[in-house]
Write a protein that holds these residues in place. Sequence first.
Motif, PDB file in Angstrom:
ATOM      1  N   GLU A  51      44.825  47.457  24.807  1.00  0.00           N
ATOM      2  CA  GLU A  51      44.775  48.508  25.829  1.00  0.00           C
ATOM      3  C   GLU A  51      43.827  48.089  26.929  1.00  0.00           C
ATOM      4  O   GLU A  51      42.691  47.697  26.666  1.00  0.00           O
ATOM      5  N   GLY A 109      39.245  47.910  37.610  1.00  0.00           N
ATOM      6  CA  GLY A 109      38.323  47.488  36.554  1.00  0.00           C
ATOM      7  C   GLY A 109      38.841  46.299  35.766  1.00  0.00           C
ATOM      8  O   GLY A 109      38.061  45.561  35.157  1.00  0.00           O
ATOM      9  N   THR A 110      40.142  46.110  35.750  1.00  0.00           N
ATOM     10  CA  THR A 110      40.750  44.935  35.105  1.00  0.00           C
ATOM     11  C   THR A 110      41.835  44.400  36.034  1.00  0.00           C
ATOM     12  O   THR A 110      42.595  45.182  36.610  1.00  0.00           O
ATOM     13  N   VAL A 139      42.453  36.808  33.234  1.00  0.00           N
ATOM     14  CA  VAL A 139      42.011  38.206  33.192  1.00  0.00           C
ATOM     15  C   VAL A 139      40.564  38.274  33.667  1.00  0.00           C
ATOM     16  O   VAL A 139      39.732  37.485  33.219  1.00  0.00           O
ATOM     17  N   THR A 148      37.659  50.880  28.267  1.00  0.00           N
ATOM     18  CA  THR A 148      36.242  50.629  27.997  1.00  0.00           C
ATOM     19  C   THR A 148      35.850  49.192  28.315  1.00  0.00           C
ATOM     20  O   THR A 148      34.670  48.904  28.495  1.00  0.00           O
ATOM     21  N   ALA A 149      36.831  48.288  28.400  1.00  0.00           N
ATOM     22  CA  ALA A 149      36.533  46.914  28.815  1.00  0.00           C
ATOM     23  C   ALA A 149      35.852  46.932  30.182  1.00  0.00           C
ATOM     24  O   ALA A 149      34.860  46.223  30.408  1.00  0.00           O
ATOM     25  N   SER A 150      36.365  47.762  31.061  1.00  0.00           N
ATOM     26  CA  SER A 150      35.803  47.852  32.407  1.00  0.00           C
ATOM     27  C   SER A 150      34.414  48.497  32.376  1.00  0.00           C
ATOM     28  O   SER A 150      33.514  48.109  33.130  1.00  0.00           O
ATOM     29  N   THR A 199      37.423  41.291  34.568  1.00  0.00           N
ATOM     30  CA  THR A 199      37.036  42.708  34.593  1.00  0.00           C
ATOM     31  C   THR A 199      35.951  42.937  35.641  1.00  0.00           C
ATOM     32  O   THR A 199      35.265  42.008  36.061  1.00  0.00           O
ATOM     33  N   ASP A 200      35.829  44.193  36.039  1.00  0.00           N
ATOM     34  CA  ASP A 200      34.810  44.571  37.023  1.00  0.00           C
ATOM     35  C   ASP A 200      34.335  45.982  36.694  1.00  0.00           C
ATOM     36  O   ASP A 200      34.878  46.631  35.800  1.00  0.00           O
ATOM     37  N   THR A 201      33.353  46.466  37.417  1.00  0.00           N
ATOM     38  CA  THR A 201      32.817  47.813  37.190  1.00  0.00           C
ATOM     39  C   THR A 201      33.935  48.854  37.157  1.00  0.00           C
ATOM     40  O   THR A 201      34.900  48.763  37.908  1.00  0.00           O
ATOM     41  N   ILE A 202      33.769  49.848  36.311  1.00  0.00           N
ATOM     42  CA  ILE A 202      34.768  50.918  36.238  1.00  0.00           C
ATOM     43  C   ILE A 202      34.551  51.922  37.363  1.00  0.00           C
ATOM     44  O   ILE A 202      35.519  52.441  37.927  1.00  0.00           O
ATOM     45  N   ILE A 233      37.116  40.729  29.370  1.00  0.00           N
ATOM     46  CA  ILE A 233      36.683  41.647  28.302  1.00  0.00           C
ATOM     47  C   ILE A 233      37.936  42.313  27.774  1.00  0.00           C
ATOM     48  O   ILE A 233      38.783  42.774  28.548  1.00  0.00           O
TER      49      ILE A 233
END
Lengths: 382, 382
Positions: free
Chosen positions: B79, B373-374, B237, A61-63, B239-242, A75
């Motif tokens: 996670e 996404g990460t 770290v 869900t971070a993404s 993050t980016d769009t899922i 995130i």
Amino acid sequence: MNTIIAFYQTKFGELWEKSLTSLIKEAVFGVLKEANLEIDQIDAIFFGNMMAGVLENNLHTASKIAEIIGRNIPIFRVEAACASGGVAFHLATRYLNDNCRKTVLVLGAEKMTDYSPEEVTSALAAASSGEEQEAGLTFPGLYALMANFYLQKYHYTEENLAYVSYKNHYHGSLNEKAHFQNKLTIEKILQSPYVAYPLKVLDSSPISDGAAALIVTNDKNLVKKSKASVLVLASEVVTDTINLFQRKSLDEILSTKIAAELAFKKAGIERKQINVAEVHDCFSIAEILAMEDLGFWKKGEGGRKIKELSTLLNQSSLTVNPSGGLKAAGHPVGATGIKQIGEIFLQLTKKAEKRQVKNAKYGLAHNVGGSGGTAVVTILAV
Amino acid sequence: MNTIIAFYQTKFGELWEKSLTSLIKEAVFGVLKEANLEIDQIDAIFFGNMMAGVLENNLHTASKIAEIIGRNIPIFRVEAACASGGVAFHLATRYLNDNCRKTVLVLGAEKMTDYSPEEVTSALAAASSGEEQEAGLTFPGLYALMANFYLQKYHYTEENLAYVSYKNHYHGSLNEKAHFQNKLTIEKILQSPYVAYPLKVLDSSPISDGAAALIVTNDKNLVKKSKASVLVLASEVVTDTINLFQRKSLDEILSTKIAAELAFKKAGIERKQINVAEVHDCFSIAEILAMEDLGFWKKGEGGRKIKELSTLLNQSSLTVNPSGGLKAAGHPVGATGIKQIGEIFLQLTKKAEKRQVKNAKYGLAHNVGGSGGTAVVTILAV
């Protein structure tokens, strides 16, 4: 010093028209508006969520949040069962301590009511051990074991437990964001059906949807410009055995005791200085044990103390669960720890309206994961 | 400065006789023995795990670990899909920066082979978006979209991809902890069945069980006493769009690009100084994109570069995935990010035996969650 400068909470309840994503959006943009900040002023996000993986096959869900905010910042999703929100806040404070002039958004959200109570109860059991799940022990069952032990050991009855729900529903009736805003009578609580003897439906917090968010910063300029601010004096996390049968005692949560000792030492204040506390009342017995383990009441006197209703709004120097607690305000599990800290923020900044605790200068939030395997104690001050 | 002083890895593979708990136990007590430390010298534990909730209805593993170690310290489960291990390490370094003379244990573990490939593929899809899951897109499918786009844009064929698996299986044949220790021919890889065109079984990392653990400290006395030590120069770290469809480009992982920029800036070294890297090769295309996005190769030249085999053990100044990578060493998802950092620890401390990279002074680990996404980039030095 880490300082909370804004809080936003969605309505807690059965929000069938809202998805986890829409709850996250509302809380993120709600708290930014409250703080008068843009998303590009946020350096990192910590997100507490327990159940999206188990209930919705929705991890990472971070993404998803990165997509919602349209930015590439760190995130972090944190899971610690029903203490996910409190632990997310704790890690956010550690992150800030390592970074000068930074600002983080701490978020908690949960979507639970799209599933049957049986499905959600089974998913919540993921916070217990494999052995307990195989034995058929749900969370009502685990807390019922603690309640039976406590009532027998100290010669109390189910009536003593009922005063927790009585008080917290009264507080919930003053909170328009609460899941339940109806007052209860002791008779009605005692007459409600058992979920796991001696705990009844009205001893139990509900299955709720909801989200909550805080802005925390160590940037002095942002604090100066903020409409309201509350200092984070301490945030401590302690873990303990997951299996109830491995514990030395059934009538205390050791993780809460140790976390409270550490937090009060860190904050440098006494128990008697706390004016308002949000404590983890997932079941009525939990609030009684928490009040003893936090050191507000002596071991074994909680059953008597709760019946005196001294922790009802403005009845003494300490009000407990003015939001309505998990019982009445609701328990969207990942959001709960954030809402507790947010309620203390509202109380200390005199924004709690009808449920305002008078002259509140110090507050405490206490968030528990599972049957006590994780405890988080946060102490705030103005 | 944060310093890694020990690493332990269980065998990766199909470990049907071992549970998640037994893997955690082996890694925790294995790394303590390696460091010559007692459990009461550990101040906190960070645990990366992705799938126990979805596959086993087993959340709140922090509390399970508290029971295993028999102590009441802060334990955090993190996670971030397949980057869970890397993100756990990152948060551990932030926690250490806030605490003087502390020592943390960073753990990653996953138990995946008790379930059918269909069940695990569906559970792994929890790292993608709801929209992608509803469209039936699994992870092989998402990476296949990237692979098709890349091959067509730069005029490469499936043969170019095959060299990733060829190289990494050769490395795996030198690693007795690897899931697969068999060499492959290009012909065999090209003849293996498609999982999602153009990706084949032998373009794909396996479903594995395993655990890995590190001890990281900022206590100078502990570092002095340790048998081996490696400095953490940077851990970033991003993050980016899922959703893949929300990205600007299908042939780059933006989160990796930004994390690499930040990490090299923080470490204060150049790309060319890196002698050994573990990069996230969940599918063959992923290693090629990673090498470009990390800045080791120019955009679009990866297909040609991989075929030159310059990143094979000791063929040039940069060896990539000497452990065998995810492809051959295995991919117990929560453990992968820890094993990558651990492999760099072994290489920089001259403990990598048959797969030792000569004169390795700087190393990089690159861990990805989901389809990008990460991303976590860690830079280490001796």
